[in-house]
Design an enzyme around this catalytic site. Sequence first.
Site, PDB file in Angstrom:
ATOM      1  N   THR A 183     -23.920   6.647 -12.889  1.00  0.00           N
ATOM      2  CA  THR A 183     -24.086   7.786 -13.346  1.00  0.00           C
ATOM      3  C   THR A 183     -24.525   8.978 -13.872  1.00  0.00           C
ATOM      4  OG1 THR A 183     -24.691   5.917 -15.272  1.00  0.00           O
ATOM      5  CG2 THR A 183     -22.040   6.064 -14.698  1.00  0.00           C
ATOM      6  N   ASP A 211     -25.789  -2.343 -23.497  1.00  0.00           N
ATOM      7  CA  ASP A 211     -24.620  -2.655 -24.922  1.00  0.00           C
ATOM      8  C   ASP A 211     -24.266  -1.098 -24.960  1.00  0.00           C
ATOM      9  OD1 ASP A 211     -24.751  -5.138 -25.524  1.00  0.00           O
ATOM     10  OD2 ASP A 211     -26.365  -4.771 -26.778  1.00  0.00           O
ATOM     11  N   GLU A 216     -19.214   2.531 -23.874  1.00  0.00           N
ATOM     12  CA  GLU A 216     -18.986   3.317 -22.921  1.00  0.00           C
ATOM     13  C   GLU A 216     -17.530   3.171 -21.451  1.00  0.00           C
ATOM     14  OE1 GLU A 216     -20.229   6.162 -19.742  1.00  0.00           O
ATOM     15  OE2 GLU A 216     -22.147   6.601 -21.019  1.00  0.00           O
ATOM     16  N   SER A 254     -31.315  -2.912 -22.340  1.00  0.00           N
ATOM     17  CA  SER A 254     -32.508  -3.192 -23.632  1.00  0.00           C
ATOM     18  C   SER A 254     -32.112  -4.213 -24.520  1.00  0.00           C
ATOM     19  CB  SER A 254     -33.122  -1.683 -24.123  1.00  0.00           C
ATOM     20  OG  SER A 254     -33.383  -0.744 -23.803  1.00  0.00           O
ATOM     21  N   ARG A 318     -37.088   6.821 -26.189  1.00  0.00           N
ATOM     22  CA  ARG A 318     -36.368   5.835 -25.158  1.00  0.00           C
ATOM     23  C   ARG A 318     -36.982   5.579 -24.208  1.00  0.00           C
ATOM     24  NH1 ARG A 318     -32.009   4.486 -23.969  1.00  0.00           N
ATOM     25  NH2 ARG A 318     -29.968   4.675 -25.765  1.00  0.00           N
ATOM     26  N   ARG A 324     -38.967   0.568 -27.974  1.00  0.00           N
ATOM     27  CA  ARG A 324     -38.511   0.907 -28.929  1.00  0.00           C
ATOM     28  C   ARG A 324     -38.133   0.551 -30.201  1.00  0.00           C
ATOM     29  NH1 ARG A 324     -34.760   1.700 -25.651  1.00  0.00           N
ATOM     30  NH2 ARG A 324     -32.571   1.810 -26.111  1.00  0.00           N
ATOM     31  N   GLY A 519     -25.032   0.202 -31.331  1.00  0.00           N
ATOM     32  CA  GLY A 519     -26.457   0.714 -30.487  1.00  0.00           C
ATOM     33  C   GLY A 519     -26.277   2.521 -30.352  1.00  0.00           C
TER      34      GLY A 519
HETATM   35  C1  1PX Z   1     -40.409 -10.312 -38.023  1.00  0.00           C
HETATM   36  C2  1PX Z   1     -38.942 -10.514 -36.887  1.00  0.00           C
HETATM   37  C3  1PX Z   1     -37.758  -9.778 -37.141  1.00  0.00           C
HETATM   38  C4  1PX Z   1     -36.608  -9.973 -36.036  1.00  0.00           C
HETATM   39  C5  1PX Z   1     -35.298  -9.906 -36.405  1.00  0.00           C
HETATM   40  C6  1PX Z   1     -34.302  -9.329 -35.329  1.00  0.00           C
HETATM   41  C7  1PX Z   1     -32.983  -9.404 -35.611  1.00  0.00           C
HETATM   42  C8  1PX Z   1     -32.866  -8.683 -34.658  1.00  0.00           C
HETATM   43  C9  1PX Z   1     -31.036  -9.039 -34.501  1.00  0.00           C
HETATM   44  C10 1PX Z   1     -30.182  -7.858 -33.455  1.00  0.00           C
HETATM   45  C11 1PX Z   1     -28.914  -7.276 -33.108  1.00  0.00           C
HETATM   46  C12 1PX Z   1     -28.734  -6.593 -32.352  1.00  0.00           C
HETATM   47  C13 1PX Z   1     -27.260  -6.239 -32.553  1.00  0.00           C
HETATM   48  C14 1PX Z   1     -27.324  -5.520 -31.374  1.00  0.00           C
HETATM   49  C15 1PX Z   1     -27.558  -3.919 -31.322  1.00  0.00           C
HETATM   50  C16 1PX Z   1     -26.993  -3.097 -30.014  1.00  0.00           C
HETATM   51  O1  1PX Z   1     -25.905  -3.013 -29.663  1.00  0.00           O
HETATM   52  C17 1PX Z   1     -27.979  -2.329 -29.819  1.00  0.00           C
HETATM   53  C18 1PX Z   1     -27.881  -0.938 -28.997  1.00  0.00           C
HETATM   54  O2  1PX Z   1     -28.506  -1.860 -27.363  1.00  0.00           O
HETATM   55  P1  1PX Z   1     -28.683  -1.340 -25.756  1.00  0.00           P
HETATM   56  O3  1PX Z   1     -30.010  -0.244 -26.297  1.00  0.00           O
HETATM   57  O4  1PX Z   1     -28.765  -2.663 -25.659  1.00  0.00           O
HETATM   58  O5  1PX Z   1     -27.825  -0.837 -25.550  1.00  0.00           O
HETATM   59  N1  1PX Z   1     -29.134  -2.134 -30.043  1.00  0.00           N
HETATM   60  C19 1PX Z   1     -30.089  -2.327 -31.219  1.00  0.00           C
HETATM   61  O6  1PX Z   1     -29.234  -1.991 -31.905  1.00  0.00           O
HETATM   62  C20 1PX Z   1     -31.040  -2.683 -31.482  1.00  0.00           C
HETATM   63  C21 1PX Z   1     -31.426  -3.421 -32.689  1.00  0.00           C
HETATM   64  C22 1PX Z   1     -32.892  -4.406 -32.696  1.00  0.00           C
HETATM   65  C23 1PX Z   1     -33.681  -4.090 -34.184  1.00  0.00           C
HETATM   66  C24 1PX Z   1     -34.577  -5.217 -33.487  1.00  0.00           C
HETATM   67  C25 1PX Z   1     -35.084  -4.631 -35.258  1.00  0.00           C
HETATM   68  C26 1PX Z   1     -36.464  -5.001 -34.929  1.00  0.00           C
HETATM   69  C27 1PX Z   1     -37.440  -5.530 -36.341  1.00  0.00           C
HETATM   70  C28 1PX Z   1     -38.661  -5.760 -36.171  1.00  0.00           C
HETATM   71  C29 1PX Z   1     -39.481  -5.873 -38.105  1.00  0.00           C
HETATM   72  C30 1PX Z   1     -40.980  -6.344 -38.499  1.00  0.00           C
HETATM   73  C31 1PX Z   1     -40.994  -6.368 -38.456  1.00  0.00           C
HETATM   74  C32 1PX Z   1     -42.360  -6.949 -38.722  1.00  0.00           C
HETATM   75  C33 1PX Z   1     -43.632  -6.178 -40.274  1.00  0.00           C
HETATM   76  C34 1PX Z   1     -44.828  -6.852 -39.706  1.00  0.00           C
HETATM   77  N1  ADP Z   2     -26.884   8.266 -15.958  1.00  0.00           N
HETATM   78  C1  ADP Z   2     -26.795   8.186 -17.443  1.00  0.00           C
HETATM   79  N2  ADP Z   2     -27.927   9.567 -17.650  1.00  0.00           N
HETATM   80  C2  ADP Z   2     -28.038   9.421 -18.780  1.00  0.00           C
HETATM   81  N3  ADP Z   2     -27.705   8.797 -19.666  1.00  0.00           N
HETATM   82  C3  ADP Z   2     -26.947   7.894 -19.710  1.00  0.00           C
HETATM   83  C4  ADP Z   2     -26.951   7.363 -18.150  1.00  0.00           C
HETATM   84  N4  ADP Z   2     -25.376   6.894 -17.654  1.00  0.00           N
HETATM   85  C5  ADP Z   2     -25.852   6.210 -19.014  1.00  0.00           C
HETATM   86  N5  ADP Z   2     -25.787   6.605 -19.828  1.00  0.00           N
HETATM   87  C6  ADP Z   2     -26.250   6.618 -21.413  1.00  0.00           C
HETATM   88  O1  ADP Z   2     -27.658   5.786 -22.365  1.00  0.00           O
HETATM   89  C7  ADP Z   2     -27.303   5.386 -22.822  1.00  0.00           C
HETATM   90  C8  ADP Z   2     -27.837   4.089 -22.720  1.00  0.00           C
HETATM   91  O2  ADP Z   2     -27.503   3.042 -21.799  1.00  0.00           O
HETATM   92  P1  ADP Z   2     -27.419   1.094 -22.160  1.00  0.00           P
HETATM   93  O3  ADP Z   2     -27.362   1.277 -21.055  1.00  0.00           O
HETATM   94  O4  ADP Z   2     -26.533   0.316 -23.054  1.00  0.00           O
HETATM   95  O5  ADP Z   2     -29.693   1.230 -21.766  1.00  0.00           O
HETATM   96  P2  ADP Z   2     -29.925   0.239 -22.911  1.00  0.00           P
HETATM   97  O6  ADP Z   2     -29.885  -0.680 -23.288  1.00  0.00           O
HETATM   98  O7  ADP Z   2     -31.424   0.943 -22.683  1.00  0.00           O
HETATM   99  O8  ADP Z   2     -30.046   1.660 -24.237  1.00  0.00           O
HETATM  100  C9  ADP Z   2     -25.582   4.995 -23.049  1.00  0.00           C
HETATM  101  O9  ADP Z   2     -25.379   5.537 -24.525  1.00  0.00           O
HETATM  102  C10 ADP Z   2     -24.875   5.265 -22.348  1.00  0.00           C
HETATM  103  O10 ADP Z   2     -23.778   6.074 -22.024  1.00  0.00           O
END
Ligand code: 1PX
Ligand code: ADP
Length: 550
Positions: A183, A211, A216, A254, A318, A324, A519
């Site tokens: 992409t 995710d 997408e 991520s 990012r 992050r 996400g």
């Molecule tokens: C004290 C440690 C607490 C750890 C709690 C961890 C709970 C994690 C649950 C994660 C659910 C994830 C659901 C999926 C979300 C994804 O779709 C989505 C996108 O993913 P992509 O970037 O690969 O495209 N990812 C997210 O939205 C990331 C969510 C991650 C949240 C991490 C939160 C960390 C919290 C840390 C709190 C720490 C408090 C410490 C105080 C000293």
């Molecule tokens: N070539 C590209 N340049 C910039 N952003 C992109 C590209 N291809 C996909 N993306 C976007 O990047 C974002 C993050 O992608 P993802 O693969 O889920 O990585 P991460 O898990 O690190 O967030 C998505 O919102 C996606 O739409």
Amino acid sequence: MTGPAEDTKSQLTLLSSKLLHQHQAVEAALNRHVFVWKEIEEKSQKRSSGISKTSRSHIVQVSEIVGIHKVEDEDHTKSKWDQKKTLQFSQLFPNAFTVFYVKRTKNHRWRCNEATFSCSSAELCEQWIQVTREQLSLLTNRPKRLLVYINPFGGKRRGKRIYEEKVAPVFQQAGISADVIVTERANHARDHLTTEANLQQYDGVVCVGGDGMFSEILHGLVARTQNDNKVDQNRPDAELKPCMLRIGIIPAGSTDCICFATVGTNDPVTSALHIIIGDSQPMDVCSVHHNDVFLRYSVSLLGYGFYGDVLADSEKKRWLGPARYDLSGVKAFLCHNYYKGTVSFLPAEDNLGHPRDKLQCRFGCSICQHKQSSKDKLRETADEETAAEVSSSSWKVICGKFIAINAANMSCACPRSPKGLSPSAHLADGTADLILVRKCSRLDFFRHLLRHTNTDDQFDHSFVEVHRVRKFHFEPLDPQPLLLENQSELPKKPGFCPLGSAQTTCIPSAAHSSWNCDGEILHHAAIQVSVHRQLIRLFARGIEEQQQRV
Ligand SMILES: CCCCCCCCCCCCC/C=C/[C@@H](O)[C@H](COP(=O)(O)O)NC(=O)CCCCCCCCCCCCCCC
Ligand SMILES: Nc1ncnc2c1ncn2[C@@H]1O[C@H](COP(=O)(O)OP(=O)(O)O)[C@@H](O)[C@H]1O
Ligand SMILES: [Ca+2]
């Protein structure tokens, strides 16, 4: 269902001969289901030792054979060192073939194992290859041609390398051809799928990324399917048409929660093997609308409050890669915002279990196979007013101050939280688990968060409630920012959260939070959500209960 005659037929030996495997004579046999080889004990050996050892036998399911190849002088998928070894081997044993097959290792990881056999003649070697390939060609669930999208910037920016080094070689061994698109911008894959791609020539779509990249592909495929079938996605009550093409996820992002929760691990080779053997896992999709306008689809987490704030803040970081989320997580935790609003929801029927019943969704899950009755369907299509007449357990309304409102359409297990946000949520039951975390102290919220990382029950708190739902609505209440604790100590800069003091306060960047939709940020706080049962299928099988070893 196979009858007794069919059963006998499937057990008929198709081929059986004495072969040489690792300098040891073996008796090898193939039927429609399994390929077996057993070491042959030399009679003289048995007599001289006086002990009759049980000879080892190995069984490989035909459905888990990746491919079979003649040991050739040249194999460009191998390293120089392996090519040299192969050359020496083929000179010593000219009539040899190698079977590549799935081997289960620790923590749901699969590897591609290989076993080489040499035959007494070139004809026998050819026969083994031909008969085995014939059996593989009968497995019609296997994809032959795939459309692959790689996000070169996802996760640690390793998507392209992961695909080229770990995935493409196994696809080649399995005889799968792939058209690869790297992409060039966000939404490139979605737009290409929605309007351009000639989908008829493919057996599946694969995304290499996180995710967000999966999202997408989901949006592209679902929109394309609805457009082709003249279904209006803007209608919240529209009965969406299921997508025919399966989606494969090569994790390179991520969080990788969708891959982790459907396969049991975030490992590129394991995912590639699930694609090759043609696994199929149906999955629910939530549609999100605002005032009858379609916003997005979600398959994993829809989170308002805490996870919305984490995501909004993490977007500015990012460049930090996966870390992050940890940084923004600590920041959102210290800000400790809460939001007022009204949640209304349609509970799922009792026979679909409860978020706290500890019945986890696993390979062959019986709850996901449960068919919806016509009464259930009627109840689901009824709106809030008429629903009361259809069933006594109809829409429920809860007003309050919430730190987090999370709808988990699946467990959301990921490396950060191996059991996930809702450990007993199901992949394909037509419901989502709605988790309401009410205003509480920082310490209590910390305790709740911590339980996502250990075996304690994260729902066992007075300020947390969880419901299994088919639909829900959210309406924010307060137009003014809510300030917590010592208002006198407010920092001057909006959005700035002083770290290191439990007493400090934080101005929410707005009166409302935003939704984290797999996400992606949604800019409307008021939303209507419906779960669409089994709208898509993945090249996965759910998490296997017990590790079977071959
Ligand atoms: C004290 C440690 C607490 C750890 C709690 C961890 C709970 C994690 C649950 C994660 C659910 C994830 C659901 C999926 C979300 C994804 O779709 C989505 C996108 O993913 P992509 O970037 O690969 O495209 N990812 C997210 O939205 C990331 C969510 C991650 C949240 C991490 C939160 C960390 C919290 C840390 C709190 C720490 C408090 C410490 C105080 C000293
Ligand atoms: N070539 C590209 N340049 C910039 N952003 C992109 C590209 N291809 C996909 N993306 C976007 O990047 C974002 C993050 O992608 P993802 O693969 O889920 O990585 P991460 O898990 O690190 O967030 C998505 O919102 C996606 O739409
Ligand atoms: Ca579900």
